[in-house]
Motif scaffolding. Structure first.
Motif, short mmCIF file in Angstrom:
data_model
loop_
_atom_site.label_atom_id
_atom_site.label_comp_id
_atom_site.label_asym_id
_atom_site.label_seq_id
_atom_site.Cartn_x
_atom_site.Cartn_y
_atom_site.Cartn_z
N TYR A 1 -7.43 -3.61 3.05
CA TYR A 1 -7.20 -2.22 3.46
C TYR A 1 -8.17 -1.80 4.56
O TYR A 1 -7.80 -1.07 5.49
CB TYR A 1 -7.32 -1.26 2.27
N TYR B 1 -7.22 -7.51 -6.67
CA TYR B 1 -7.62 -6.16 -6.25
C TYR B 1 -8.76 -6.21 -5.23
O TYR B 1 -8.78 -5.43 -4.27
CB TYR B 1 -8.03 -5.34 -7.48
N ARG B 2 -9.70 -7.10 -5.44
CA ARG B 2 -10.81 -7.22 -4.47
C ARG B 2 -10.28 -7.61 -3.09
O ARG B 2 -10.71 -7.05 -2.07
CB ARG B 2 -11.83 -8.24 -4.98
N ARG C 1 -8.73 7.03 -2.33
CA ARG C 1 -9.15 7.19 -0.95
C ARG C 1 -8.35 8.35 -0.36
O ARG C 1 -7.18 8.55 -0.69
CB ARG C 1 -8.92 5.91 -0.14
N GLU D 1 -8.47 -4.54 -1.56
CA GLU D 1 -9.37 -3.53 -1.00
C GLU D 1 -9.98 -4.00 0.32
O GLU D 1 -10.11 -3.21 1.26
CB GLU D 1 -10.47 -3.21 -2.01
N GLY E 1 -8.26 2.19 -8.85
CA GLY E 1 -9.17 2.87 -7.94
C GLY E 1 -9.57 4.24 -8.44
O GLY E 1 -10.73 4.65 -8.32
N TYR F 1 0.87 -1.18 0.00
CA TYR F 1 0.00 0.00 0.00
C TYR F 1 0.92 1.23 0.00
O TYR F 1 1.60 1.49 0.99
CB TYR F 1 -0.91 -0.01 1.23
#
Length: 262
Positions: free
Chosen positions: A252, A245-246, A116, A249, A151, A106
């Motif tokens: 996170y 990616y799912r 975000r 996320e 994103g 990240y």
């Protein structure tokens, strides 16, 4: 100016200016503010047009940080051979598997910007094991940055833009491997213009129109902007990255709870 110099002047397209950070620039026919404050809406240099602008912090900056802190070997080799240390670092990443064998990164070394927005956010490597090498860490950085691009595109879609293609300019475009990886992640073609410094190009085109060299900006773009290379996404890689990616996320959401301890 950068958007203009990359030839991105129509709604439905986006330019990605890269460097220490990255900036998404998407032209608009009409201004539409994001009431949640995640993205700026401002005037385009093209009269009667607007654009969304979203800055992503520490994209190329994350790779530079890794090189400066952990890339002593590659830096020394580059000095001896006359090569670019970034080429050597990215090469070892290219020798690892898609998904960096479970290692995630990240890239919030200076907080999280769009997609975000969280000033408390900090960078994280997650999933480190004894099997991971330096190449895995570099690949995780490259993929983590690309996930921010995905994103940002999802944010533009949420705001009503159907992006069909992207151009990309700036320092990060010097890496063919990273360019292809980004195309695989976002699932659309990425065009890289011949002129890397598109902002200067755009300023020159404005001057050309102002002095009568070109009858208008559309003609100026058609006469000058050339594409150096186009990167088409690999469908199989894109599908794998969407699944990753799912998970990225969802994780996170758990990691971000730790920010309350700062």
């Amino acid at each position: 100016c950068e958007c203009l110099g990359a030839g991105v002047i129509q709604e439905g397209t986006v330019n990605i200016g890269t460097g220490t950070g990255s900036n998404f620039e998407a032209p608009l026919c009409e201004p539409h503010s994001d009431l949640r404050g995640r993205i700026n809406c401002c005037c385009h240099v093209i009269p009667g047009s607007w654009e969304y602008e979203a800055s992503i912090s520490t994209t190329g900056g994350a790779l530079r940080w890794f090189k400066d802190v952990f890339g002593e070997k590659e830096t020394a080799e580059a000095e001896e051979t006359g090569r670019d240390p970034y080429d050597l670092i990215v090469k070892i990443a290219s020798e690892t598997n898609l998904g960096a064998d479970g290692l995630l990164f990240y890239p919030y070394l200076a907080g999280a910007f769009p997609p975000r927005v969280d000033g408390r956010a900090r960078a994280v490597f997650f999933g480190i094991s004894l099997s991971h090498s330096k190449g895995h860490f570099v690949r995780a950085i490259l993929e983590g940055v690309a996930f921010q691009y995905l994103g940002a595109l999802e944010l533009l879609k949420e705001l009503g833009l159907n992006i069909s293609e992207a151009s990309m300019v700036g320092g990060e475009t010097r890496s063919d491997f990273w360019n292809q990886l980004k195309a695989d992640v976002i699932g659309m073609r990425i065009k890289v213009p011949e002129v890397e410094n598109a902002a200067a190009m755009g300023a020159a085109l404005l001057a050309g129109v102002g002095t009568g060299q070109y009858p208008g900006l559309q003609k100026a773009v058609e006469s000058t902007v050339r594409i150096r290379k186009t990167y088409a996404p690999n469908p199989e890689n894109h599908s794998a990255y969407l699944n990753l990616y799912r998970n990225y996320e969802e994780l996170y959401a758990l990691i971000s709870r730790g920010y309350d301890f700062y």
